[in-house]
Write a protein that holds these residues in place. Structure first.
Motif, PDB file in Angstrom:
ATOM      1  N   ASP A   3       0.880  -1.136  -0.155  1.00 37.76           N
ATOM      2  CA  ASP A   3      -0.387   0.376   0.293  1.00 37.76           C
ATOM      3  C   ASP A   3       0.551   1.564  -0.333  1.00 37.76           C
ATOM      4  O   ASP A   3       0.421   2.322  -0.455  1.00 37.76           O
ATOM      5  N   ALA A   4       2.081   1.487   0.795  1.00 39.62           N
ATOM      6  CA  ALA A   4       3.575   2.152   0.860  1.00 39.62           C
ATOM      7  C   ALA A   4       3.424   2.715  -0.383  1.00 39.62           C
ATOM      8  O   ALA A   4       3.556   4.158  -0.496  1.00 39.62           O
ATOM      9  N   ALA A   5       3.674   1.968  -1.949  1.00 41.80           N
ATOM     10  CA  ALA A   5       4.543   1.911  -2.247  1.00 41.80           C
ATOM     11  C   ALA A   5       3.300   2.207  -3.662  1.00 41.80           C
ATOM     12  O   ALA A   5       3.673   2.869  -4.964  1.00 41.80           O
ATOM     13  N   GLN A   6       1.787   1.903  -3.772  1.00 44.37           N
ATOM     14  CA  GLN A   6       1.165   2.685  -4.698  1.00 44.37           C
ATOM     15  C   GLN A   6       0.955   3.930  -4.521  1.00 44.37           C
ATOM     16  O   GLN A   6       1.099   4.555  -3.943  1.00 44.37           O
ATOM     17  N   PRO A   7       0.305   4.071  -5.861  1.00 43.48           N
ATOM     18  CA  PRO A   7       0.362   5.617  -6.685  1.00 43.48           C
ATOM     19  C   PRO A   7      -1.286   5.782  -5.200  1.00 43.48           C
ATOM     20  O   PRO A   7      -2.136   5.436  -5.586  1.00 43.48           O
ATOM     21  N   THR A   8      -1.130   7.539  -5.487  1.00 44.28           N
ATOM     22  CA  THR A   8      -2.464   8.063  -5.305  1.00 44.28           C
ATOM     23  C   THR A   8      -3.449   7.383  -6.351  1.00 44.28           C
ATOM     24  O   THR A   8      -3.066   8.050  -7.438  1.00 44.28           O
ATOM     25  N   ALA A   9      -4.536   7.996  -5.907  1.00 38.53           N
ATOM     26  CA  ALA A   9      -5.847   8.143  -7.033  1.00 38.53           C
ATOM     27  C   ALA A   9      -5.336   9.517  -7.994  1.00 38.53           C
ATOM     28  O   ALA A   9      -5.841   9.808  -9.234  1.00 38.53           O
ATOM     29  N   ALA A  10      -4.856  10.174  -6.950  1.00 43.19           N
ATOM     30  CA  ALA A  10      -4.551  11.883  -7.861  1.00 43.19           C
ATOM     31  C   ALA A  10      -3.755  11.818  -8.908  1.00 43.19           C
ATOM     32  O   ALA A  10      -4.047  11.941  -9.743  1.00 43.19           O
ATOM     33  N   GLU A  11      -2.288  10.875  -8.607  1.00 41.52           N
ATOM     34  CA  GLU A  11      -1.810  10.809  -9.679  1.00 41.52           C
ATOM     35  C   GLU A  11      -2.085  10.094 -10.532  1.00 41.52           C
ATOM     36  O   GLU A  11      -2.041   9.774 -11.685  1.00 41.52           O
ATOM     37  N   VAL A  12      -3.718   8.610 -10.575  1.00 44.06           N
ATOM     38  CA  VAL A  12      -3.866   7.730 -11.810  1.00 44.06           C
ATOM     39  C   VAL A  12      -5.095   8.959 -12.490  1.00 44.06           C
ATOM     40  O   VAL A  12      -4.935   9.208 -13.677  1.00 44.06           O
ATOM     41  N   ARG A  13      -5.869   9.869 -11.496  1.00 44.40           N
ATOM     42  CA  ARG A  13      -6.065  10.596 -12.709  1.00 44.40           C
ATOM     43  C   ARG A  13      -5.779  11.443 -13.740  1.00 44.40           C
ATOM     44  O   ARG A  13      -5.650  11.878 -13.580  1.00 44.40           O
ATOM     45  N   ALA A  14      -4.070  12.150 -12.964  1.00 47.05           N
ATOM     46  CA  ALA A  14      -3.244  12.927 -13.493  1.00 47.05           C
ATOM     47  C   ALA A  14      -3.075  12.389 -14.973  1.00 47.05           C
ATOM     48  O   ALA A  14      -2.843  13.315 -15.757  1.00 47.05           O
ATOM     49  N   ALA A  51       1.734   8.192 -22.900  1.00 43.03           N
ATOM     50  CA  ALA A  51       0.253   8.740 -21.878  1.00 43.03           C
ATOM     51  C   ALA A  51      -0.173   6.751 -22.013  1.00 43.03           C
ATOM     52  O   ALA A  51      -0.586   7.080 -20.513  1.00 43.03           O
ATOM     53  N   ALA A  52      -0.660   6.315 -22.501  1.00 41.97           N
ATOM     54  CA  ALA A  52      -1.593   5.845 -21.599  1.00 41.97           C
ATOM     55  C   ALA A  52      -1.085   4.751 -21.710  1.00 41.97           C
ATOM     56  O   ALA A  52      -1.266   3.244 -20.936  1.00 41.97           O
ATOM     57  N   GLU A  53       0.857   4.095 -21.742  1.00 38.59           N
ATOM     58  CA  GLU A  53       0.639   2.740 -21.359  1.00 38.59           C
ATOM     59  C   GLU A  53       1.001   3.426 -19.602  1.00 38.59           C
ATOM     60  O   GLU A  53       1.014   3.058 -18.651  1.00 38.59           O
ATOM     61  N   ALA A  54       1.458   4.598 -19.234  1.00 38.26           N
ATOM     62  CA  ALA A  54       1.695   5.354 -17.576  1.00 38.26           C
ATOM     63  C   ALA A  54       0.803   5.226 -17.328  1.00 38.26           C
ATOM     64  O   ALA A  54       0.613   4.526 -15.999  1.00 38.26           O
ATOM     65  N   TYR A  55      -1.000   5.590 -17.716  1.00 37.54           N
ATOM     66  CA  TYR A  55      -1.965   5.125 -17.217  1.00 37.54           C
ATOM     67  C   TYR A  55      -1.554   3.849 -17.399  1.00 37.54           C
ATOM     68  O   TYR A  55      -2.838   3.641 -15.848  1.00 37.54           O
ATOM     69  N   ASP A  56      -1.536   2.902 -17.904  1.00 42.09           N
ATOM     70  CA  ASP A  56      -2.535   1.574 -17.694  1.00 42.09           C
ATOM     71  C   ASP A  56      -1.712   1.528 -16.292  1.00 42.09           C
ATOM     72  O   ASP A  56      -2.129   0.117 -15.810  1.00 42.09           O
ATOM     73  N   GLU A  57      -0.244   1.560 -16.768  1.00 46.98           N
ATOM     74  CA  GLU A  57       0.716   0.659 -15.541  1.00 46.98           C
ATOM     75  C   GLU A  57      -0.416   1.930 -14.265  1.00 46.98           C
ATOM     76  O   GLU A  57      -0.095   0.447 -13.308  1.00 46.98           O
ATOM     77  N   LEU A  58      -0.558   2.967 -13.871  1.00 45.99           N
ATOM     78  CA  LEU A  58      -0.665   3.069 -12.503  1.00 45.99           C
ATOM     79  C   LEU A  58      -2.056   2.572 -12.589  1.00 45.99           C
ATOM     80  O   LEU A  58      -1.992   2.611 -11.241  1.00 45.99           O
ATOM     81  N   LEU A  59      -3.256   3.222 -13.791  1.00 47.84           N
ATOM     82  CA  LEU A  59      -4.445   1.915 -13.020  1.00 47.84           C
ATOM     83  C   LEU A  59      -4.560   1.034 -12.292  1.00 47.84           C
ATOM     84  O   LEU A  59      -4.915   0.263 -11.323  1.00 47.84           O
ATOM     85  N   TYR A  60      -3.641  -0.408 -12.509  1.00 49.95           N
ATOM     86  CA  TYR A  60      -2.797  -1.170 -12.438  1.00 49.95           C
ATOM     87  C   TYR A  60      -3.400  -1.528 -11.050  1.00 49.95           C
ATOM     88  O   TYR A  60      -3.330  -2.237 -10.175  1.00 49.95           O
ATOM     89  N   ASP A  61      -1.458  -0.631 -10.233  1.00 48.16           N
ATOM     90  CA  ASP A  61      -0.761  -0.452  -9.799  1.00 48.16           C
ATOM     91  C   ASP A  61      -2.042   0.281  -8.581  1.00 48.16           C
ATOM     92  O   ASP A  61      -1.837  -0.855  -7.424  1.00 48.16           O
ATOM     93  N   ARG A  62      -2.720   1.026  -8.817  1.00 49.98           N
ATOM     94  CA  ARG A  62      -3.085   1.391  -7.655  1.00 49.98           C
ATOM     95  C   ARG A  62      -5.176   0.745  -7.608  1.00 49.98           C
ATOM     96  O   ARG A  62      -5.832   0.193  -6.684  1.00 49.98           O
ATOM     97  N   TYR A  63      -5.508   0.001  -8.858  1.00 53.12           N
ATOM     98  CA  TYR A  63      -6.699  -0.379  -8.572  1.00 53.12           C
ATOM     99  C   TYR A  63      -6.785  -1.894  -9.094  1.00 53.12           C
ATOM    100  O   TYR A  63      -8.080  -2.816  -9.381  1.00 53.12           O
ATOM    101  N   ASP A  64      -5.532  -2.702  -9.143  1.00 52.10           N
ATOM    102  CA  ASP A  64      -5.694  -4.109 -10.225  1.00 52.10           C
ATOM    103  C   ASP A  64      -6.690  -4.482 -11.474  1.00 52.10           C
ATOM    104  O   ASP A  64      -7.354  -5.130 -11.446  1.00 52.10           O
ATOM    105  N   GLU A  65      -6.610  -3.571 -11.652  1.00 56.18           N
ATOM    106  CA  GLU A  65      -7.553  -2.988 -13.552  1.00 56.18           C
ATOM    107  C   GLU A  65      -6.539  -2.711 -14.750  1.00 56.18           C
ATOM    108  O   GLU A  65      -5.627  -1.784 -14.182  1.00 56.18           O
ATOM    109  N   VAL A  66      -7.307  -2.723 -15.990  1.00 52.00           N
ATOM    110  CA  VAL A  66      -6.512  -2.796 -17.178  1.00 52.00           C
ATOM    111  C   VAL A  66      -7.352  -2.191 -17.884  1.00 52.00           C
ATOM    112  O   VAL A  66      -8.639  -2.032 -17.864  1.00 52.00           O
TER     113      VAL A  66
END
Length: 261
Positions: A3-14, A51-66
Motif C-alpha cells: 500500500d505504501a508504494a501504490q500510486p495515489t488516486a490523484a496520480e492516476v487521475r493526472a 501517456a497511455a502506457e503510463a496510465y495503464d500501469e498506474l491504473l493497474y497498480d492502484r486498482y488492479d484494473e487494465v
C-alpha cells in the motif's frame, strides 16, 4: 505492491488527463499533417502511446484494473523502408556527460593548451572553454574511453545508422545537421542507458521471489560451490564483468542485446 508504494488516486487521475491531452494533440497533428510521413504525427503518436502506457500501469497498480487498449511495442514500431542497397549512410551519435570534476577538466585543458599554443591563450580558463579545447584536441571516441580523466561522468548515449540513395553534397546539412532524420530511413540504432540496469535489477528481484524454498532456503537439488572454507569466489579476486545493455531498433523491430565491455 504494498500500500505504501501504490500510486495515489490523484496520480492516476493526472495520468488519465495526460492521455486525454495526448489524444487531442494526436488528432490535431493528424488534421494538420502535410503527408503520409509527417514527423509531427509520428511524434504525437509516440507521446500518446507513452501517456497511455503510463496510465495503464498506474491504473493497474492502484486498482488492479487494465485498459482495453493495446500499447504499441517493439513489434509494431515503424520499420525500415529505405533503399535495399543504400548508396550512402549517415552515423548520428549522441553522448551525454555530466561535468562532475570541473577542476580536473580545467587542468587537462590547460595542459593541452600549454603544449599546443605559444601565444598565451587562456581559453581553458572556463568550463565551456576547456570543453572546446579538449573536444577539439581529442576524437569523441577517445573522450568516451577516457572520460574520467577529464572529470566527466557518462550518461545516456545513442547511435543511429541511417540510409540514403545518394551522398549529401558538401555543406548541404551543416546548418541543421540533425533536423531531417526520417524514422523509416533508420537502419538500426544502439542505445546505452542506466535505466536498462535498473530494469535488470527489478527483473532479478522479481525472479528471486518465489524461486527458492520457503524462508529463502535453497532447494535440495541445487548445488552450491564456494571457495575454500565457504568463502565466496568473488571475494578471492574474481569479479563479474560489467554488463552494458543495448537496444537495437531496425527493420525487424526492437531487440535487446547484451554485451560485455
Amino acid at each position: 505492491m504494498s500500500d505504501a508504494a501504490q500510486p495515489t488516486a490523484a496520480e492516476v487521475r493526472a495520468a488519465a488527463e495526460a492521455v486525454k491531452t495526448a489524444l487531442d494533440r494526436h488528432l490535431a497533428a493528424v488534421e494538420r499533417r502535410s503527408g503520409d510521413e509527417d514527423p509531427a504525427v509520428y511524434e504525437a503518436f509516440n507521446q500518446l502511446a507513452a501517456a497511455a502506457e503510463a496510465y495503464d500501469e498506474l491504473l493497474y497498480d492502484r486498482y488492479d484494473e487494465v485498459t482495453p487498449f493495446e500499447i504499441p511495442g517493439a513489434d509494431s514500431a515503424q520499420s525500415y523502408t529505405g533503399p535495399e542497397e543504400p548508396n550512402a549512410i549517415s552515423v548520428l551519435i549522441r553522448r551525454d556527460y555530466a561535468v562532475v570534476e570541473p577542476q580536473r577538466l580545467l587542468a587537462q585543458a590547460e595542459r593541452v593548451e600549454a603544449a599546443d599554443y605559444d601565444d598565451g591563450a587562456d581559453a581553458a580558463a572556463t568550463v565551456p572553454g576547456a570543453l572546446t579545447v579538449l573536444f577539439g584536441e581529442y576524437e569523441p571516441d577517445e573522450i568516451a574511453s577516457r572520460h574520467k580523466e577529464f572529470g566527466l561522468e557518462e550518461g545516456d548515449s545513442t547511435l543511429w545508422l541511417t540510409a540514403s540513395d545518394e551522398p549529401a553534397d558538401p555543406g548541404e546539412w551543416l546548418e541543421t545537421p540533425f533536423d531531417h532524420v526520417d524514422p523509416e530511413q533508420v537502419i538500426c540504432r544502439f542505445d546505452v542507458s542506466a535505466v536498462f540496469d535498473e530494469e535488470d535489477e527489478e527483473d532479478e528481484e522479481d525472479g528471486e521471489d518465489g524461486e527458492d524454498g520457503e524462508d529463502g532456503e535453497l532447494d535440495d537439488e541445487e548445488d552450491v560451490t564456494d571457495g575454500e572454507d565457504g568463502e565466496d569466489p568473488e571475494e578471492d579476486g574474481i569479479d563479474e564483468a560489467e554488463d552494458y545493455e543495448f537496444d537495437a531498433r531496425g527493420a525487424d523491430g526492437l531487440e535487446r542485446l547484451e554485451a560485455d565491455r
